[in-house]
Scaffold this active site. Structure first.
Site, PDB file in Angstrom:
ATOM      1  N   LYS A  50       0.847  -1.198   0.000  1.00 23.44           N
ATOM      2  CA  LYS A  50       0.000   0.000   0.000  1.00 23.44           C
ATOM      3  C   LYS A  50       0.882   1.249   0.000  1.00 23.44           C
ATOM      4  O   LYS A  50       2.092   1.164   0.251  1.00 23.44           O
ATOM      5  CB  LYS A  50      -0.908  -0.020   1.235  1.00 23.44           C
ATOM      6  N   ARG A 148     -11.272  -0.207  14.569  1.00 22.86           N
ATOM      7  CA  ARG A 148     -11.063   0.651  13.409  1.00 22.86           C
ATOM      8  C   ARG A 148     -11.754   0.064  12.189  1.00 22.86           C
ATOM      9  O   ARG A 148     -12.513   0.742  11.513  1.00 22.86           O
ATOM     10  CB  ARG A 148      -9.531   0.743  13.204  1.00 22.86           C
ATOM     11  N   TYR A 269      13.271  30.817   8.546  1.00 21.25           N
ATOM     12  CA  TYR A 269      11.979  31.442   8.849  1.00 21.25           C
ATOM     13  C   TYR A 269      11.780  31.601  10.349  1.00 21.25           C
ATOM     14  O   TYR A 269      12.109  30.699  11.129  1.00 21.25           O
ATOM     15  CB  TYR A 269      10.827  30.582   8.324  1.00 21.25           C
ATOM     16  N   MET A 326       9.916  24.916   2.837  1.00 16.59           N
ATOM     17  CA  MET A 326       9.225  24.101   1.840  1.00 16.59           C
ATOM     18  C   MET A 326      10.208  23.383   0.917  1.00 16.59           C
ATOM     19  O   MET A 326      10.064  22.195   0.631  1.00 16.59           O
ATOM     20  CB  MET A 326       8.283  24.979   1.010  1.00 16.59           C
TER      21      MET A 326
END
Ligand SMILES: *Cc1c(COP(=O)(O)O)cnc(C)c1O
Length: 387
Positions: A50, A148, A269, A326
């Site tokens: 997956k 779940r 930042y 980023m």
């Protein structure tokens, strides 16, 4: 074993254009599958692929695993199953996330098997099979503790009374561990006992409980089939012990710029990292948009021990400096002799002592999340491709 390095046809990023290089060792992947198979006491070893084979690429990982002898694959989504079918014509493919209403014909079209997790899903699959006049195969998932997905244990114990079971082939009975990586957690034994009780009501159906870590539990809950994911890709299924798996994923990033910052300068930042003296900063062409978690940011002062990201530069561990941006990460490389580093050099982001587990820990997460977020801007280089 032949070792060819080739860029994936699926990767749109060429090596000269890339800020980072993702190395995926398919021979190590195959070898990990064999190790897990040999640890499973004669049970069949499937592969969980997956999330794009935990970030390594379904189209590359599945053929390598099939070649090693793997016959059964698990994915989460129907869309992933269709991709697996395209590269594994003969494989048995299960979709873990259950059956959405109206989708059985898509399963049939691609010869896929749903993992049914409620009486509603069982009824829909049975009705579809009755209409088709054929007993198509499916798995049934019993929830033994996750709360779940899957039938409750008490529903599971009543399964043999359900008339719909006659309408399709129950090819697998499965459940999933909550905490198999904590070998001493008493919930493991409770789940094994609950699963055995359900299994006794359907003794003719093959059973499966163990994920990667479950394979190594002392109770050996291997049943008929094991479902490793993380360990195939080099993650450590035994967090408190040496990793029995070989690393599959390596990541390098390129240095865009090297600069000196002065005492009392900040980096990045929001000015969250302070230089207490003159420091040399390397800026890497990788950031959170590439899947490197921003939670690995280094907020503090130069020289402080922080639980934050690191990279290996010229053979030495160097700490992050400031917030992960980023597209860029800044690293304190003051300890590396100036002559040993230049613009365009690569540093190791995953590799050496920086395992996927360690990178995850330093970001306050788990290696699974590091793998499954591996970005799309890397040049992907597949090594150890066989045949
Ligand atoms: C993801 C998953 C696995 C594989 O787990 P790992 O811990 O990665 O080995 C096995 N079974 C189910 C149901 C899963 O969702």
């Amino acid at each position: 074993m032949t070792r060819t390095e080739q860029t994936s046809a699926a990767s749109p990023v060429s090596q000269e254009a890339a800020g980072g290089f993702l190395h995926i060792d398919l021979a190590a992947l195959a070898s990990n599958w064999r190790t897990l198979r040999d640890s499973a006491g004669g049970a069949e070893a499937a592969a969980v692929v997956k999330a794009d084979a935990y970030g390594t690429g379904i189209e590359q990982a599945v053929p390598a695993l099939a070649k090693a002898g793997c016959r059964t694959f698990f994915v989460a989504h129907l869309s992933e199953a269709i991709r697996v079918r395209a590269v594994a014509a003969d494989a048995t493919i299960y979709v873990l996330n259950g059956l959405f209403p109206g989708t059985p014909s898509v399963y049939l079209q691609h010869d896929l098997r749903p993992v049914l997790g409620s009486f509603e899903e069982i009824e829909e699959w049975a009705a579809f099979c009755r209409a088709q006049g054929h007993k198509h195969a499916a798995a049934i998932h019993v929830d033994t503790g996750m709360n779940r997905l899957g039938l409750t244990v008490s529903e599971g114990l009543r399964l043999q009374d359900r008339t719909e079971l006659k309408d399709f082939e129950t090819a697998l009975l499965m459940s999933h561990f909550v905490s198999a990586e904590e070998s001493g957690n008493p919930i493991n034994l409770r789940q094994i006992e609950a699963f055995k009780a359900v299994r006794e009501t359907l003794p003719q159906v093959p059973a499966s409980l163990a994920n990667s870590s479950g394979i190594f539990l002392k109770e050996k809950p291997h049943f008929d089939l094991v479902r490793p994911g993380y360990a195939l890709y080099g993650g450590n299924p035994l967090p408190d012990q040496d990793n029995p798996m070989s690393p599959v994923v390596g990541l390098e990033a390129r240095i865009v710029q090297l600069r000196w910052v002065e005492e009392d300068d900040t980096v990045g930042y929001n000015a969250r990292w302070l230089a207490l003296g003159r420091r040399r900063i390397a800026t890497l062409s990788i950031g959170y948009a590439d899947g490197y978690p921003r939670s690995a940011s280094a907020r503090g002062k130069s020289g402080e021990e922080l639980l934050a990201g690191q990279v290996v530069v010229a053979g030495r561990l160097c700490p992050f400096a400031g917030n992960v941006s980023m597209d860029l990460i800044t690293v304190d490389v003051t300890d590396i002799p100036e002559k040993d580093l230049k613009r365009g050099d690569t540093v190791t982001v995953i590799g050496d002592t920086l395992t996927v587990d360690e990178v995850g820990r330093r970001a306050g997460t788990i290696g699974y999340e590091i793998l499954t977020n591996l970005g799309r801007r890397y040049a992907r280089i597949y090594g150890g491709r066989q045949g």
